[in-house]
Design an enzyme around this catalytic site. Structure first.
Site, PDB file in Angstrom:
ATOM      1  N   ASN A 192      -4.342   7.201   7.117  1.00 34.46           N
ATOM      2  CA  ASN A 192      -4.315   6.914   5.681  1.00 34.46           C
ATOM      3  C   ASN A 192      -5.388   7.804   5.057  1.00 34.46           C
ATOM      4  O   ASN A 192      -6.551   7.716   5.442  1.00 34.46           O
ATOM      5  CB  ASN A 192      -4.630   5.418   5.490  1.00 34.46           C
ATOM      6  CG  ASN A 192      -5.040   5.045   4.083  1.00 34.46           C
ATOM      7  OD1 ASN A 192      -5.725   4.065   3.884  1.00 34.46           O
ATOM      8  ND2 ASN A 192      -4.620   5.802   3.109  1.00 34.46           N
TER       9      ASN A 192
ATOM     10  N   ARG B  50       0.814  -1.217   0.000  1.00 37.21           N
ATOM     11  CA  ARG B  50       0.000   0.000   0.000  1.00 37.21           C
ATOM     12  C   ARG B  50       0.849   1.270   0.000  1.00 37.21           C
ATOM     13  O   ARG B  50       0.329   2.382  -0.047  1.00 37.21           O
ATOM     14  CB  ARG B  50      -0.917   0.013   1.223  1.00 37.21           C
ATOM     15  CG  ARG B  50      -1.867  -1.154   1.271  1.00 37.21           C
ATOM     16  CD  ARG B  50      -2.704  -1.102   2.521  1.00 37.21           C
ATOM     17  NE  ARG B  50      -3.605   0.029   2.503  1.00 37.21           N
ATOM     18  CZ  ARG B  50      -4.796   0.031   1.934  1.00 37.21           C
ATOM     19  NH1 ARG B  50      -5.225  -1.052   1.349  1.00 37.21           N
ATOM     20  NH2 ARG B  50      -5.555   1.089   1.959  1.00 37.21           N
TER      21      ARG B  50
ATOM     22  N   HIS C 105      -1.266   6.879 -37.952  1.00 41.63           N
ATOM     23  CA  HIS C 105      -1.692   8.275 -37.771  1.00 41.63           C
ATOM     24  C   HIS C 105      -0.721   9.052 -36.883  1.00 41.63           C
ATOM     25  O   HIS C 105      -1.093  10.062 -36.290  1.00 41.63           O
ATOM     26  CB  HIS C 105      -3.109   8.313 -37.192  1.00 41.63           C
ATOM     27  CG  HIS C 105      -4.118   7.661 -38.085  1.00 41.63           C
ATOM     28  ND1 HIS C 105      -4.534   8.214 -39.264  1.00 41.63           N
ATOM     29  CD2 HIS C 105      -4.747   6.467 -38.004  1.00 41.63           C
ATOM     30  CE1 HIS C 105      -5.397   7.397 -39.857  1.00 41.63           C
ATOM     31  NE2 HIS C 105      -5.530   6.324 -39.102  1.00 41.63           N
TER      32      HIS C 105
ATOM     33  N   LYS D 246      -0.521  -0.075  -4.278  1.00 46.64           N
ATOM     34  CA  LYS D 246      -1.509  -0.951  -4.909  1.00 46.64           C
ATOM     35  C   LYS D 246      -2.923  -0.402  -4.851  1.00 46.64           C
ATOM     36  O   LYS D 246      -3.669  -0.471  -5.798  1.00 46.64           O
ATOM     37  CB  LYS D 246      -1.463  -2.340  -4.269  1.00 46.64           C
ATOM     38  CG  LYS D 246      -2.381  -3.300  -5.010  1.00 46.64           C
ATOM     39  CD  LYS D 246      -1.903  -4.702  -4.941  1.00 46.64           C
ATOM     40  CE  LYS D 246      -2.744  -5.615  -5.815  1.00 46.64           C
ATOM     41  NZ  LYS D 246      -2.422  -5.457  -7.241  1.00 46.64           N
TER      42      LYS D 246
ATOM     43  N   GLU E 142      -2.322  -2.982 -21.744  1.00 45.61           N
ATOM     44  CA  GLU E 142      -1.975  -3.632 -20.482  1.00 45.61           C
ATOM     45  C   GLU E 142      -0.516  -4.109 -20.516  1.00 45.61           C
ATOM     46  O   GLU E 142       0.211  -3.994 -19.529  1.00 45.61           O
ATOM     47  CB  GLU E 142      -2.948  -4.799 -20.211  1.00 45.61           C
ATOM     48  CG  GLU E 142      -2.613  -5.673 -19.030  1.00 45.61           C
ATOM     49  CD  GLU E 142      -2.541  -4.955 -17.683  1.00 45.61           C
ATOM     50  OE1 GLU E 142      -2.838  -3.758 -17.611  1.00 45.61           O
ATOM     51  OE2 GLU E 142      -2.130  -5.600 -16.706  1.00 45.61           O
TER      52      GLU E 142
ATOM     53  N   LYS F 223       2.260  -2.828 -17.854  1.00 45.04           N
ATOM     54  CA  LYS F 223       3.046  -3.753 -17.022  1.00 45.04           C
ATOM     55  C   LYS F 223       4.528  -3.435 -17.160  1.00 45.04           C
ATOM     56  O   LYS F 223       5.258  -3.351 -16.180  1.00 45.04           O
ATOM     57  CB  LYS F 223       2.817  -5.220 -17.421  1.00 45.04           C
ATOM     58  CG  LYS F 223       1.519  -5.843 -17.022  1.00 45.04           C
ATOM     59  CD  LYS F 223       1.392  -6.148 -15.560  1.00 45.04           C
ATOM     60  CE  LYS F 223       0.785  -5.026 -14.790  1.00 45.04           C
ATOM     61  NZ  LYS F 223      -0.632  -4.858 -14.757  1.00 45.04           N
TER      62      LYS F 223
HETATM   63  C1  F6R Z   1      -1.422  -1.781 -12.492  1.00 38.77           C
HETATM   64  C2  F6R Z   1      -2.347  -1.664 -11.398  1.00 38.77           C
HETATM   65  C3  F6R Z   1      -3.198  -0.458 -11.306  1.00 38.77           C
HETATM   66  C4  F6R Z   1      -4.605  -0.829 -10.816  1.00 38.77           C
HETATM   67  C5  F6R Z   1      -5.446   0.414 -10.581  1.00 38.77           C
HETATM   68  C6  F6R Z   1      -6.857   0.066 -10.166  1.00 38.77           C
HETATM   69  O1  F6R Z   1      -0.727  -2.978 -12.469  1.00 38.77           O
HETATM   70  O2  F6R Z   1      -2.413  -2.535 -10.561  1.00 38.77           O
HETATM   71  O3  F6R Z   1      -3.261   0.223 -12.522  1.00 38.77           O
HETATM   72  O4  F6R Z   1      -5.191  -1.674 -11.753  1.00 38.77           O
HETATM   73  O5  F6R Z   1      -4.856   1.221  -9.610  1.00 38.77           O
HETATM   74  O6  F6R Z   1      -6.867  -0.677  -8.990  1.00 38.77           O
HETATM   75  P1  F6R Z   1      -8.139  -1.485  -8.548  1.00 38.77           P
HETATM   76  O7  F6R Z   1      -8.312  -2.604  -9.523  1.00 38.77           O
HETATM   77  O8  F6R Z   1      -7.834  -1.965  -7.168  1.00 38.77           O
HETATM   78  O9  F6R Z   1      -9.295  -0.536  -8.597  1.00 38.77           O
END
Ligand code: F6R
Length: 602
Positions: A98, A27, A498, A597, A475, A479
């Site tokens: 938080n 987090r 384009h 995350k 995606e 990544k």
């Molecule tokens: C990328 C990633 C982020 C989440 C985004 C949404 O690997 O993990 O882009 O996908 O922050 O998070 P959630 O799915 O928890 O709403």
């Protein structure tokens, strides 16, 4: 964003706090700290940098005591220094937080006039002094009074040297109480509690909790008692551990067959050939679908929107949550708003959902984490059931989200009569193969690793894909950039000419996602256009497509699969490409810089 833990019981609090923070480090990991009530008074130990720095400090001088709070930070106000690390102290009181206190400057000015001195640049320290200012021998009352003056989002846990309790409250940011025997816990998320208990209480928005060794009381912010809603969580400790893999991300990539099995489990009716989704929303009444999400979840939603339009012939659009909320979307009671989210806590997605509901839409959450805020506020939930995802970069939940959205698309198609029973049955039959096909894809990890090694020195990458594979390309690029820090761009393949085509030269690796399917021919033409300009093509292709070798420097093969399901397999080599590249470059795969995350600030 930011992880909080609290402990009261019979164990050494510092040990429980460090163990809990380790499981919440996803987090945020800019700094970490703990406060423990010792026989000599409150002791605060905090350090900038990763949790390991704090753990080393605690090994040298562990504060002894059985009541404490801890925090791992994702910086919002003030740089990641020792000074700005939590817990923050005001006399005999300490606090972890938080979220963001929006009116902190105004409160700070007032407190400074009263003589409070500030040591940090944070909004949290303001809250610590504000509670201390209200304190008259009752921490619960002081916290309540302070929060009535604060605006913003928060999950807070406070303790006072003269009291045996932890006092917590939440608005927007998540907080969970863990129930033990002769001990109780608080945490931002369930994995921190799993070594000790699976009996939890998810605090609701606007609730507070007074947590003692033998008692937990939940109230609203006005002090009225609320019932203790105890939930037994299904996740196990093993699921939240690395299980022999060097990184959570790799473990989670390899868990995809299992996650898909779990997402689909019990949802395919053998006899009727129908998806069984157990939803109370009357899906047939909707005339449009808005799929709203952030990051990886948005790309899954994007793929979902194409699937819904294809299979159910109902207008479906995917949108980034942070934009949706502020652009006055046209929404009414005929709109099905689908919030797609792993955590169920992403503030952009949550606020977009609230906005859509205010405008009359019905909200369906497609969510992984049980009990999360979106699941509680949505009108209905389609759980993803992918198990805990700890690696900051989302992998298994992406493929499982697409599987869940495919089921939703089939269901809508059946209800609207755009998909025959035979078509539904055939597609569901193909879906049942997905876990095995994902496993067969993962068996090629060694080959994907070789390709990653060949290009890992590249400074830029381009990803292209068409139709259902445009999201796959985006995606793949996300990544790669988020964990390896290599600049990567993605475009729908047809859009390349384009503009982005100007980027192509003999140094640029271009990943073209081109498995067999209705879009194959057109994508292959785009691939040839890249090749004709000297670009280094890495193709993602279906087994048996030998011809593509003539146009690509490398081919990442995936097993043959129904074209509508191919996004679920085609992303796997791209996840591994990103992972291997990041490892070769020595990056911190599970904790990439600047990220967190669960993004609970706007
Ligand atoms: C990328 C990633 C982020 C989440 C985004 C949404 O690997 O993990 O882009 O996908 O922050 O998070 P959630 O799915 O928890 O709403």
């Amino acid at each position: 964003m930011c992880g909080i833990v609290g402990y009261v019981g019979f164990r050494e609090a510092a040990d429980v706090l460090i163990e809990g923070l380790r499981r919440l480090e996803y987090r945020g990991y800019d700094s970490a700290g703990v406060a423990v009530r010792t026989p000599e008074g409150l002791r605060v130990v905090k350090r900038a940098g990763k949790l390991s720095t704090l753990a080393e400090a605690l090994e040298r001088e562990k504060p002894q005591g059985t009541l404490g709070i801890g925090h791992t930070r994702w910086a919002t106000h003030g740089p990641p220094t020792d000074r700005n690390a939590h817990p923050h102290r005001s006399g005999k009181l300490v606090l972890v937080h938080n979220g963001i206190i929006e009116n902190y400057l105004e409160l700070k000015e007032r407190l400074e006039q009263k003589g409070y001195r500030f040591e940090s640049d944070t909004d949290t320290e303001v809250l610590a002094h504000l509670i201390a200012d209200h304190y008259q021998g009752d921490l619960e009352a002081a916290l309540r009074a302070a929060l009535s003056e604060a605006r913003g989002a928060y999950a807070v846990v406070a303790m006072h040297e003269d009291e045996d309790a932890l006092v917590a409250a939440r608005t927007v940011s998540p907080l969970v109480v863990g129930l033990g025997e002769g001990e109780n816990f608080l945490a931002s998320d369930v994995p921190a509690l799993l070594p000790y208990t699976r009996r939890v209480v998810f605090l609701e928005d606007g609730e507070m909790a007074v947590v003692r060794r033998d008692e937990v009381r939940v109230k609203d912010l006005a002090g009225n008692p609320r019932p203790l809603r105890v939930t037994e969580v299904e996740w196990t400790l093993e699921q939240a551990e690395k299980g022999g893999f060097p990184h959570y991300m790799l473990k989670e990539i390899f868990e995809q067959p299992w996650a898909l099995e779990n997402t689909l489990g019990g949802r395919i009716h053998e006899e009727t050939g129908e998806p069984v989704l157990d939803l109370s929303l009357e899906l047939s009444r909707f005339e449009r679908v808005h799929l709203v999400a952030a990051g990886t979840a948005y790309y899954a939603g994007w793929a979902g929107s194409y699937l819904i339009e294809k299979l159910a012939r109902i207008p479906a659009q995917a949108e980034v949550a942070s934009e949706y909320r502020y652009r006055e979307p046209v929404v009414d009671e005929k709109t099905l708003f689908v919030a797609v989210s792993q955590s169920g806590e992403t503030i952009d997605t949550l606020e977009a959902m609230r906005e859509a509901k205010r405008r009359g839409a019905a909200a369906l959450g497609v969510i992984n984490v049980k009990g999360s805020t979106i699941t509680r506020e949505a009108d209905d939930v389609l759980y993803i059931h992918a198990g805990p995802e700890i690696g900051v970069a989302s992998t298994k939940v992406y493929t499982a989200m697409i599987a869940a959205l495919t089921l939703l698309a089939i269901r809508l198609g059946r209800l609207r009569g755009t998909l025959s029973e035979a078509e539904s049955r055939a597609l569901l039959h193909e879906m049942k193969k997905l876990p095995r096909l994902a496993e067969a894809t993962l068996e090629r990890a060694e080959e994907y690793r070789r390709v990653a090694a060949k290009y890992h020195q590249a400074t830029d990458y381009l990803f292209l894909g068409r139709n259902l594979h445009a999201p796959t390309a985006f995606e793949g690029a996300l990544k790669l950039k988020e964990i390896s820090y290599i600049h990567a761009e993605a475009y729908p393949a047809g859009e390349m000419k384009h503009g982005p085509i100007a980027l192509i030269d003999e140094h640029l690796p271009v990943v073209v996602v081109s498995p067999k399917g209705p879009w194959y021919e057109k994508t292959r033409s785009n691939l040839q256009e890249v090749r004709a300009r000297g670009g280094r093509v890495i193709a993602v292709a279906t087994d048996g497509d030998e011809e593509i070798r003539d146009h690509a420097e490398e081919v990442l093969y995936i097993p043959e699969v129904h074209p509508l399901l191919s996004p679920i397999l085609a992303v796997i080599p791209l996840q591994l490409l990103a992972y291997e590249t990041a490892v070769l470059l020595g990056r911190d795969v599970d904790q990439p810089r600047n990220l967190a995350k669960s993004v609970t600030v706007e």
